[in-house]
Design a protein around this motif. Structure first.
Motif, mmCIF file in Angstrom:
data_model
loop_
_atom_site.group_PDB
_atom_site.id
_atom_site.type_symbol
_atom_site.label_atom_id
_atom_site.label_comp_id
_atom_site.label_asym_id
_atom_site.label_seq_id
_atom_site.Cartn_x
_atom_site.Cartn_y
_atom_site.Cartn_z
ATOM 1 N N HIS A 194 -61.049 2.972 -2.872
ATOM 2 C CA HIS A 194 -61.262 4.051 -1.889
ATOM 3 C C HIS A 194 -59.972 4.593 -1.268
ATOM 4 O O HIS A 194 -59.733 4.441 -0.057
ATOM 5 C CB HIS A 194 -62.218 3.609 -0.787
ATOM 6 N N GLY A 196 -59.061 7.400 -0.275
ATOM 7 C CA GLY A 196 -59.241 8.362 0.809
ATOM 8 C C GLY A 196 -59.349 7.729 2.180
ATOM 9 O O GLY A 196 -59.235 8.423 3.201
ATOM 10 N N HIS A 227 -65.861 8.092 0.078
ATOM 11 C CA HIS A 227 -65.260 9.399 -0.169
ATOM 12 C C HIS A 227 -66.243 10.540 0.066
ATOM 13 O O HIS A 227 -67.439 10.407 -0.194
ATOM 14 C CB HIS A 227 -64.755 9.496 -1.613
ATOM 15 N N THR A 228 -65.718 11.654 0.507
ATOM 16 C CA THR A 228 -66.483 12.895 0.584
ATOM 17 C C THR A 228 -66.436 13.590 -0.774
ATOM 18 O O THR A 228 -65.587 13.271 -1.624
ATOM 19 C CB THR A 228 -65.858 13.837 1.627
ATOM 20 N N GLU A 231 -63.068 14.687 -1.558
ATOM 21 C CA GLU A 231 -62.175 13.607 -1.986
ATOM 22 C C GLU A 231 -62.455 13.179 -3.424
ATOM 23 O O GLU A 231 -61.538 12.709 -4.113
ATOM 24 C CB GLU A 231 -62.282 12.430 -1.015
ATOM 25 N N THR A 234 -60.151 15.487 -5.111
ATOM 26 C CA THR A 234 -58.747 15.129 -4.860
ATOM 27 C C THR A 234 -58.306 13.961 -5.715
ATOM 28 O O THR A 234 -57.243 13.988 -6.353
ATOM 29 C CB THR A 234 -58.551 14.778 -3.372
ATOM 30 N N TYR A 235 -59.127 12.906 -5.746
ATOM 31 C CA TYR A 235 -58.705 11.699 -6.454
ATOM 32 C C TYR A 235 -58.997 11.770 -7.947
ATOM 33 O O TYR A 235 -58.382 11.023 -8.731
ATOM 34 C CB TYR A 235 -59.259 10.455 -5.763
#
Length: 284
Positions: A194, A196, A227-228, A231, A234-235
């Protein structure tokens, strides 16, 4: 190549800070359509044999798992290990050493809470800990809810147990290099959990990913209960940038506390390499 649309490779049992047994988690995972499962207790692999046996009884493919606490840039970071040999001597000793400071830390946390008028916190937290060597903030949070100090665990972590609040005691965990090497040398794959959640600057986050990769880390959690949806994207990009495989896991702890249940996450983005493709010979 094995394909799993519903892998859940991050959750916790009573062996660390969850509320269900490994057997109960295996049943819940199967009932929720999980196709590949891993139990990843904090700094502890004492539940692996039970988890693997329960998964086998349900016909549920299983990977060994652990979540190792690491200190990086003065923050606690978690590294998940998947598919390792649980009998590896160096891994077992490393985890024993990492757990070693938790008992003293728990007593210091209780002393801080007592100083602000909350008595009996250590004994109260201990009632929630399936493993007395692994008393953690989550156990203290459950005690504070039980005694009516807070309405729920979210309120606990707004008022207590976090940096600058009563009950917060930092701990020096394993190094990033040690954690990655223990997992890798035991035949497993190391994964940043995780990402984020960490309060890093962009430069610190880049340093984390760079050093992790340099030490032999091979994966990152992209789709996780922490995470949202933003995210996830993003990841996913970070996984591609650093050529890391992608993992997926709910980080489930408890039916009453967890925002995301076992098996209830969206799929990994199609462009990514799933981490389990690196571990096909390790799936039980």
């Amino acid at each position: 190549m094995a394909t799993f649309s519903n892998a859940d490779l991050h959750c916790h049992s009573v062996i660390s800070d969850g509320t269900l047994t490994p057997e109960e988690l295996a049943s819940r995972a199967k009932a929720h359509g999980v196709e590949l499962w891993a139990l990843t207790d904090h700094d502890e692999i004492g539940g692996q044999q039970r988890a693997a046996a329960a998964a086998r009884a349900h016909g549920l493919p299983y990977l060994t798992g652990v979540e190792i606490s690491v200190t990086f840039a003065n923050e606690t970071v978690h590294i998940v290990g998947l598919g390792f040999d649980p009998d590896d001597a160096a891994l077992r000793q490393g985890l024993t050493d990492t757990r070693g400071g938790r008992g003293a830390r728990a007593r210091d946390m209780a002393a801080q809470l007592e100083a602000v008028g909350i008595a009996g916190a250590y004994e109260g937290a201990l009632r929630y800990a399936g493993n007395p060597a692994l008393v953690a903030r989550t156990h203290f949070a459950r005690f504070l809810v039980e005694t009516g100090v807070c309405r729920d665990t979210s309120e606990v972590f707004r008022r207590y147990l976090t940096e600058g609040k009563p009950g917060y005691v930092p701990h020096r965990w394993a190094s990033l290099s040690d954690a990655v090497h223990w997992i890798t040398y035991a035949g497993g794959v190391a994964v940043i959990a995780h990402p984020g959640r960490y309060k890093f600057t962009a430069n610190e986050e880049f340093a984390l990913f760079s050093e992790f990769k340099a030490h032999g880390g091979r994966g990152v959690e992209v789709v996780t209960g922490s995470h949202t949806p933003a995210e996830y994207a993003t990841y996913a990009d970070m996984a591609l940038e650093f050529n890391l495989a992608a993992s997926r896991g709910s980080d489930f702890h408890s039916p009453a506390e967890s925002h995301t249940d076992l098996g209830r996450l969206p799929p990994l983005p199609a462009a990514l390499t799933p981490v389990w493709t690196l571990l096909e010979d390790r799936i039980q």
